[in-house]
Design a protein around this motif. Structure first.
Motif, PDB file in Angstrom:
ATOM      1  N   UNK A 250       0.824  -1.209   0.000  1.00 56.06           N
ATOM      2  CA  UNK A 250       0.000   0.000   0.000  1.00 56.06           C
ATOM      3  C   UNK A 250       0.855   1.255   0.000  1.00 56.06           C
ATOM      4  N   UNK A 251       2.175   1.078   0.046  1.00 51.21           N
ATOM      5  CA  UNK A 251       3.038   2.250   0.100  1.00 51.21           C
ATOM      6  C   UNK A 251       3.238   2.797   1.504  1.00 51.21           C
ATOM      7  N   UNK A 252       2.928   1.975   2.516  1.00 45.08           N
ATOM      8  CA  UNK A 252       3.178   2.369   3.904  1.00 45.08           C
ATOM      9  C   UNK A 252       4.501   1.744   4.338  1.00 45.08           C
ATOM     10  N   UNK A 253       5.377   2.592   4.835  1.00 39.64           N
ATOM     11  CA  UNK A 253       6.680   2.126   5.299  1.00 39.64           C
ATOM     12  C   UNK A 253       6.663   2.019   6.813  1.00 39.64           C
ATOM     13  N   UNK A 254       7.302   0.964   7.335  1.00 42.30           N
ATOM     14  CA  UNK A 254       7.483   0.791   8.778  1.00 42.30           C
ATOM     15  C   UNK A 254       8.973   0.723   9.047  1.00 42.30           C
ATOM     16  N   UNK A 255       9.406   1.471  10.059  1.00 45.04           N
ATOM     17  CA  UNK A 255      10.841   1.525  10.335  1.00 45.04           C
ATOM     18  C   UNK A 255      11.135   1.042  11.745  1.00 45.04           C
ATOM     19  N   UNK A 256      12.343   0.527  11.930  1.00 45.42           N
ATOM     20  CA  UNK A 256      12.759   0.132  13.268  1.00 45.42           C
ATOM     21  C   UNK A 256      12.993   1.388  14.102  1.00 45.42           C
ATOM     22  N   UNK A 257      13.057   1.200  15.422  1.00 44.15           N
ATOM     23  CA  UNK A 257      13.025   2.370  16.302  1.00 44.15           C
ATOM     24  C   UNK A 257      14.295   3.209  16.235  1.00 44.15           C
ATOM     25  N   UNK A 258      15.389   2.657  15.727  1.00 46.02           N
ATOM     26  CA  UNK A 258      16.613   3.451  15.620  1.00 46.02           C
ATOM     27  C   UNK A 258      16.922   3.890  14.204  1.00 46.02           C
ATOM     28  N   UNK A 259      16.022   3.627  13.281  1.00 40.72           N
ATOM     29  CA  UNK A 259      16.308   3.878  11.858  1.00 40.72           C
ATOM     30  C   UNK A 259      16.621   5.335  11.573  1.00 40.72           C
ATOM     31  N   UNK A 260      15.942   6.234  12.293  1.00 42.12           N
ATOM     32  CA  UNK A 260      16.069   7.648  11.930  1.00 42.12           C
ATOM     33  C   UNK A 260      17.424   8.246  12.280  1.00 42.12           C
ATOM     34  N   UNK A 261      18.290   7.496  12.954  1.00 36.64           N
ATOM     35  CA  UNK A 261      19.636   8.025  13.159  1.00 36.64           C
ATOM     36  C   UNK A 261      20.369   8.141  11.822  1.00 36.64           C
ATOM     37  N   UNK A 262      19.865   7.458  10.801  1.00 30.75           N
ATOM     38  CA  UNK A 262      20.531   7.487   9.502  1.00 30.75           C
ATOM     39  C   UNK A 262      19.915   8.473   8.527  1.00 30.75           C
ATOM     40  N   UNK A 263      18.832   9.124   8.922  1.00 29.35           N
ATOM     41  CA  UNK A 263      18.163   9.979   7.949  1.00 29.35           C
ATOM     42  C   UNK A 263      18.602  11.442   8.042  1.00 29.35           C
ATOM     43  N   UNK A 264      19.513  11.729   8.962  1.00 27.19           N
ATOM     44  CA  UNK A 264      20.102  13.063   9.004  1.00 27.19           C
ATOM     45  C   UNK A 264      21.577  12.897   9.348  1.00 27.19           C
ATOM     46  N   UNK A 265      22.331  13.949   9.200  1.00 30.47           N
ATOM     47  CA  UNK A 265      23.701  13.917   9.707  1.00 30.47           C
ATOM     48  C   UNK A 265      24.067  15.318  10.146  1.00 30.47           C
ATOM     49  N   UNK A 266      25.081  15.412  11.023  1.00 30.72           N
ATOM     50  CA  UNK A 266      25.481  16.713  11.556  1.00 30.72           C
ATOM     51  C   UNK A 266      26.279  17.448  10.497  1.00 30.72           C
ATOM     52  N   UNK A 267      25.835  18.625  10.158  1.00 30.01           N
ATOM     53  CA  UNK A 267      26.608  19.444   9.228  1.00 30.01           C
ATOM     54  C   UNK A 267      27.755  20.081   9.973  1.00 30.01           C
ATOM     55  N   UNK A 268      28.936  20.047   9.370  1.00 28.03           N
ATOM     56  CA  UNK A 268      30.120  20.616  10.051  1.00 28.03           C
ATOM     57  C   UNK A 268      29.995  22.119  10.155  1.00 28.03           C
TER      58      UNK A 268
END
Lengths: 268, 212
Positions: A250-268
């Protein structure tokens, strides 16, 4: 975004990048280290070619084809073949049989493990030559080391499983020193079966991406978790050190509880 | 070797900081910026910590609390999220119920407790409301004989932009979202291919059958 083209080796702003078709899929090697040369890439591709020649069930003369025809006794198996069989057995136990290199027809096909294993070995080859910033992408499984030419973690897009014509992206992850593997069935023809239900097709989940400490680990668990259908993402959730992103039909995504640590990163 | 979770419900509690009444560990994802105003990226206190790899044993309707204990005196896990009620089936007496969903390993039974110096009171205790980044989490934990015998979610994240699917397998709710096409630049793409083994094998078999 256009589909991948097989490319001649070309310099990027730093380093070199090339795509070749080996093992029935596009393999891209992008080395950002400024000391990388086209010779560096050639070595990596030569390794993948040797893996293909040993493990391709499409090649009559491959070692795996000879084993499947009963032409080779176990004592004559190569070291690499024994290693892959041993790793397959281990993975089968750890996934309660959901990972199994023997298909319903009884044919041994370790490609679900060989892909990640080969990428991992190729990455080790580059590291042994002192390269620190690169990725290797074989058929959508990626080992990402260090940073890209812009100095950021490697930006990996998770493919839109509903667009088989072009390459669309539904999620972006930023990876350094880890691997990602995606299992799915959105191309015509189910290519992963559920060993516990014979030849029944899996179609609840159309795509499952797993991020792990390296692409070998990510690949073997993505293959097994995908065969578990909707329960696969829970399996990944319970696996320490792994994160996952599952997309259903159906186009619904389910993610594990720590997944979002990979969806951003610290800009220097 | 894999380690699935840290505790099973029913296992003796070794970590005195586990009880939700104490502040759970703050999980700060490396390199991330906390969304929302001034919230800590507090970890869901039950995620990964109290995972049982055997399925929950549900009570038959009308059975009392005491009936939840099997013949060896230990109770298996039930995690009751606020909205979904687990299916009621007859209480299984056998020591190792067959999993209805794939389980990597059945949980081994904890050793019989013989120590008389209890660490925890028996009873139900309510944890603080914890900001878990996507919303609040609050749990009740019930202990008996130095074992966690029940955990109930009093609150859990249910952001209005996401649907929360509750897994029936004793895992806390995982966050879901509708996928959205991204327009940003990437270095490469991770996606399944049509050339993995099973597909190739079935194609090869089909071709072999097609041969004259």
């Amino acid at each position: 975004m256009s589909s991948q083209q097989f490319t001649r080796p070309r310099p990027t702003s730093n380093g070199v990048k090339e795509t070749r078709s080996i093992m029935g899929m596009p393999i891209t090697v992008d080395v950002a280290d400024t000391s990388a040369t086209t010779g560096t890439l050639a070595q990596v591709f030569a390794y993948f070619t040797s893996v293909d020649e040993r493990f391709s069930t499409y090649k009559k003369t491959s070692e795996i084809s000879r084993i499947n025809r009963g032409e080779l006794k176990e004592s004559a198996y190569s070291g690499d073949m024994k290693e892959v069989f041993a790793l397959s057995e281990k993975t089968k136990k750890e996934t309660a049989g959901y990972f199994d290199i023997r298909n319903p027809q009884g044919v041994l096909d370790p490609s679900g493990l060989v892909k990640g294993w080969a990428i991992f070995n190729a990455a080790q080859l580059l590291k042994s030559h002192g390269f620190k910033d690169f990725y290797i992408d074989a058929g959508g499984d990626v080992q990402a080391e260090g940073r890209n030419e812009n100095g950021t973690p490697w930006r990996i897009g998770i493919r839109d499983p509903f667009n088989t014509e072009d390459v669309g992206i539904v999620k972006i992850v930023y990876l350094t020193d880890c691997g990602i593997a995606t299992s799915g069935n959105y191309f015509r023809g189910q290519h992963i079966y559920n060993p516990h239900e014979g030849a029944e097709p899996i179609n609840d989940i159309v795509s499952l991406s797993v991020i792990g400490p390296n692409v070998y680990e990510a690949d073997r668990f993505a293959t097994a978790a995908f065969a578990m259908g909707r329960d696969g993402i829970s399996f990944i959730e319970r696996l320490p050190g792994f994160e996952g992103y599952a997309i259903d039909r159906e186009g619904i995504a389910t993610m594990t509880s720590g997944f979002e640590r990979y969806t951003t990163y610290a800009h220097d | 070797m894999l380690i699935f979770g840290v505790y099973s419900l029913g296992e003796r509690i070794h970590d005195p900081t586990y009880i939700a009444a104490n502040a759970p560990a703050i999980k700060q994802a490396p390199g991330t910026v906390a969304a929302g105003s001034g919230s800590n990226n507090a970890r869901l206190p039950v995620a990964r910590d109290i995972v049982s790899v055997s399925p929950p044993i549900a009570r038959a309707r009308g059975e009392s609390e005491d009936d939840e204990y099997g013949e060896d005196g230990y109770r298996d896990t039930v995690v009751r999220p606020r909205i979904a009620q687990p299916a009621r089936t007859a209480l299984a007496i056998s020591p190792a119920p067959a999993p209805v969903q794939p389980a990597p390993q059945p949980a081994s039974r904890p050793a019989m407790q013989t120590a008389t110096n209890k660490i925890y009171k028996d009873g139900t205790f309510t944890g603080p409301v914890v900001d878990a980044y996507y919303g609040n989490v609050q749990v009740n934990v019930t202990t008996k004989s130095d074992r966690i015998v029940d955990v109930q979610f009093l609150d859990y994240p249910h952001d209005r932009n996401t649907s929360v699917y509750i897994n029936s397998y004793a895992t806390p709710a995982l966050r879901s979202e509708a996928i959205q096409i991204q327009g940003a630049q990437v270095d490469t793409v991770s996606g399944a291919t049509a050339t993995s083994g099973g597909f190739r094998n079935s194609l090869a078999s089909a071709l072999a059958q097609a041969r004259i």
